[in-house]
Enzyme design. Sequence first.
Site, short mmCIF file in Angstrom:
data_model
loop_
_atom_site.label_atom_id
_atom_site.label_comp_id
_atom_site.label_asym_id
_atom_site.label_seq_id
_atom_site.Cartn_x
_atom_site.Cartn_y
_atom_site.Cartn_z
N GLU A 115 -10.38 1.11 -26.17
CA GLU A 115 -9.10 0.56 -26.67
C GLU A 115 -8.34 -0.14 -25.55
OE1 GLU A 115 -7.20 4.18 -28.07
OE2 GLU A 115 -9.10 4.84 -28.93
N LYS A 117 -5.50 -1.11 -23.12
CA LYS A 117 -4.35 -0.32 -22.65
C LYS A 117 -3.15 -1.25 -22.51
CE LYS A 117 -3.07 3.10 -19.19
NZ LYS A 117 -1.90 2.45 -18.59
N ASP A 119 0.52 -2.33 -21.74
CA ASP A 119 1.47 -1.83 -20.75
C ASP A 119 2.86 -1.77 -21.37
OD1 ASP A 119 2.25 -0.88 -18.37
OD2 ASP A 119 2.29 -2.81 -17.33
N TYR A 219 -2.38 4.95 -31.49
CA TYR A 219 -3.71 5.19 -30.94
C TYR A 219 -4.14 6.64 -30.83
CZ TYR A 219 -0.77 5.15 -26.71
OH TYR A 219 0.22 5.35 -25.79
N LYS A 307 -8.92 0.26 -15.13
CA LYS A 307 -7.91 -0.76 -14.83
C LYS A 307 -8.55 -2.12 -14.55
CE LYS A 307 -4.11 1.73 -14.79
NZ LYS A 307 -2.87 1.70 -14.10
N CYS A 401 6.65 13.82 16.18
CA CYS A 401 7.25 13.49 14.88
C CYS A 401 8.47 12.59 15.10
CB CYS A 401 7.65 14.78 14.17
SG CYS A 401 8.58 14.48 12.67
N CYS A 404 11.79 14.81 13.99
CA CYS A 404 12.33 15.97 14.72
C CYS A 404 11.78 16.07 16.13
CB CYS A 404 12.06 17.25 13.95
SG CYS A 404 10.30 17.64 13.83
N CYS A 425 3.30 16.64 11.31
CA CYS A 425 4.35 17.27 12.09
C CYS A 425 4.12 18.78 11.96
CB CYS A 425 5.71 16.88 11.51
SG CYS A 425 7.07 17.86 12.16
N CYS A 432 13.01 20.10 10.28
CA CYS A 432 12.73 18.67 10.46
C CYS A 432 13.46 17.94 9.33
CB CYS A 432 11.22 18.42 10.40
SG CYS A 432 10.81 16.66 10.42
#
Length: 670
Positions: A115, A117, A119, A219, A307, A401, A404, A425, A432
Amino acid sequence: MKESEIKKDYIKKINELKKHNKLYFENSSPEISDKDYDIIKIEIQNLERKFPYLKSDFSPSSSLGFAPSKNFQKSSHRVKMLSLSNAFDIEDLKNFEKKIFNYLNKKVKFEYSVEPKIDGISASLTYKDGFLVLGTSRGDGSTGEVITENLKTIKDIPQKISSKDFPKDIDIRGEVFIKKNDFNKLKNAFANPRNAASGSLRQKNPEQTKKIPLNFVAYTYGFFESKKIKKQSDFLSSLQKWGFKINKHNKVLKTIYDLVNFHRKFERDRFELEYDVDGLVYKINSLELQKRLGFTANSPRWAIAHKFSADSAYSQIKDINIQVGRTGALTPVARIKPVNIGGVVVSNATLHNEDEIIRKDIRLGDTIKIERAGDVIPHVVLVDLKKRGRNSKKFIFPNNCPSCGSETIKEFNKTTKKHDAVRRCTNEGYDCEKIAIEKIKHFISKDAMNIDGLGKKVVENFWDLKLIRFPQDIYNLDYNKISNLEGWGDLSVSNLKYSVDQSKKVSLDKFLYAIGIRHIGIENAKLLAEHVKSIKNFIILVNKNKLNEFLNIDGIGETQINSLKKFFENKSNYKIVEKLSSLLNISDIKLNKEGKLLYNTFMFTGKLSNMSRAEAKSLIEENSGSVVSSVNKKLKYLIIGEKPTNRKVQEAKELGIKILSQKEWLKLLN
Ligand code: IVH
């Protein structure tokens, strides 16, 4: 002032309020700030207090005619509205089939219902005795917004169905969308056709929805009991017979090669369609097989969205920032010169991780090719080395990091025997800043506490204003202070308050997911919740250092246990859970008292025939039994398949545990 003048002044203010209500609720385009809006409201109320003879149906103190709140009424779906997992190429499709064969423990032949798709926005329509009685949006998948009246304005949606064989009680599901040429007329109001459909559906006034030409194709179903219909393709034909529109390109195909061929043609010709299509949906046609395969946390095992390939464009890297995620992962993001890719302006692209930067040797100033596919985050496909400047230098990934300053590490993965590609980190707690903000964003998200009045941007804003430091602060917000902030008025504050209050009632599994323990996703949170049954029991296990007990759950392993332990070793995490458990109403997991296997525990050893462990486990759980992963006194039945582990059988015998063959076990279930 004379009475007539007072009345005139009052009516003028009421008319002003009416105008702004219309702009806000009907046109979704307010001209004044919430605050100015509130001022008008307050002035009206003051006048009414002073001069009791003033009255209007449109007064904010009267419910008649006054615009309702921004929040739609909610309704929980009888059957969840899930999403689909994505495939991009033939390998993904082969993998999809392989997983199905594994689950069924057998290679079977099946057909696919194919089927397009579209959007748009999915909607669910409940019909009782042939009448459309409820229409909802998808919402978070479990609970949707009640938009019945808006849906009723769509001409493709029948309000009454008289076919004799139309089920007495059924949810019909499908997609609401706008055609491309209708969208072009509205282009200035919405960014893309999907937003136009969603904006139109969520209008407070159905008359407004009516003005935007929406369409509906059906559907699938939600709640539905039928023995007659055996295939998805037959269900689609029935939908058409009952008066619904279905997609005229729906098809039944057999092999992956048929699918790929059809996909290739459709992808090429899709631009000629009247509406946007972002892929094809493949569903196993047999409804019986669909039922056996069931669902994972987010999507069915029996369907996948293939897709269409990504759109791409060239741009240039202006900067590389390092984002810190809620589990401490450092993700490099390229800020690029804004470029239009398939109708969407892209200004950021993920660079995934340190290894990816090294592998592709991505540098500041580089010209790169960016790809974007549907809702997937845009990423860099290649660097155009010819365009690289002479003085360009390698990008050095930070060792500390950026939020922090803590040390960062690449963990060693025991299974792959390699170091992770992701640098993290080491400060996994609320110390942090960036991690803390991300943890709070996760806490409020749809699948967690689902506080929709408090978006990600608001969390950042409240953080900057020091209104929030920990999740529990959400339940002690100073609403007075918030109503004085720029952009906030009575209305938005009351919406926020409403959704915060609503979120206080939460199921244990969602709560355990919301607190954001690494390696405890939705699925694992469910397993933990079903095991402990209540937050009280959960906290007792933590206090008694008995988290190892979870090892007994089929599906929970050492990775999860170590992560749980690490989480609670951090005292601030413990305090957060304790505080939240007293602020919230966390509901216990109720036993389904109907199943045949209630209070029975099972364990498997050896290979089952025609069925995977996963399917066997879900059969037991559907019937209220539970599956454990070790032989101990709590075990009631050991089910043995081909080549069982002798040690387990021996241990079971010693403990007097009943031993069943696969046949005997299935007999228990009928
Ligand atoms: S089936 C559990 N069929 O795609 C099955 N969905 O990512 C899920 N969609 O939310 C729905 N066309 O909005 C199905 N023929 C189709 C569809 C379709 C479009 C959308 C739908 C859903 C999303 C899943």
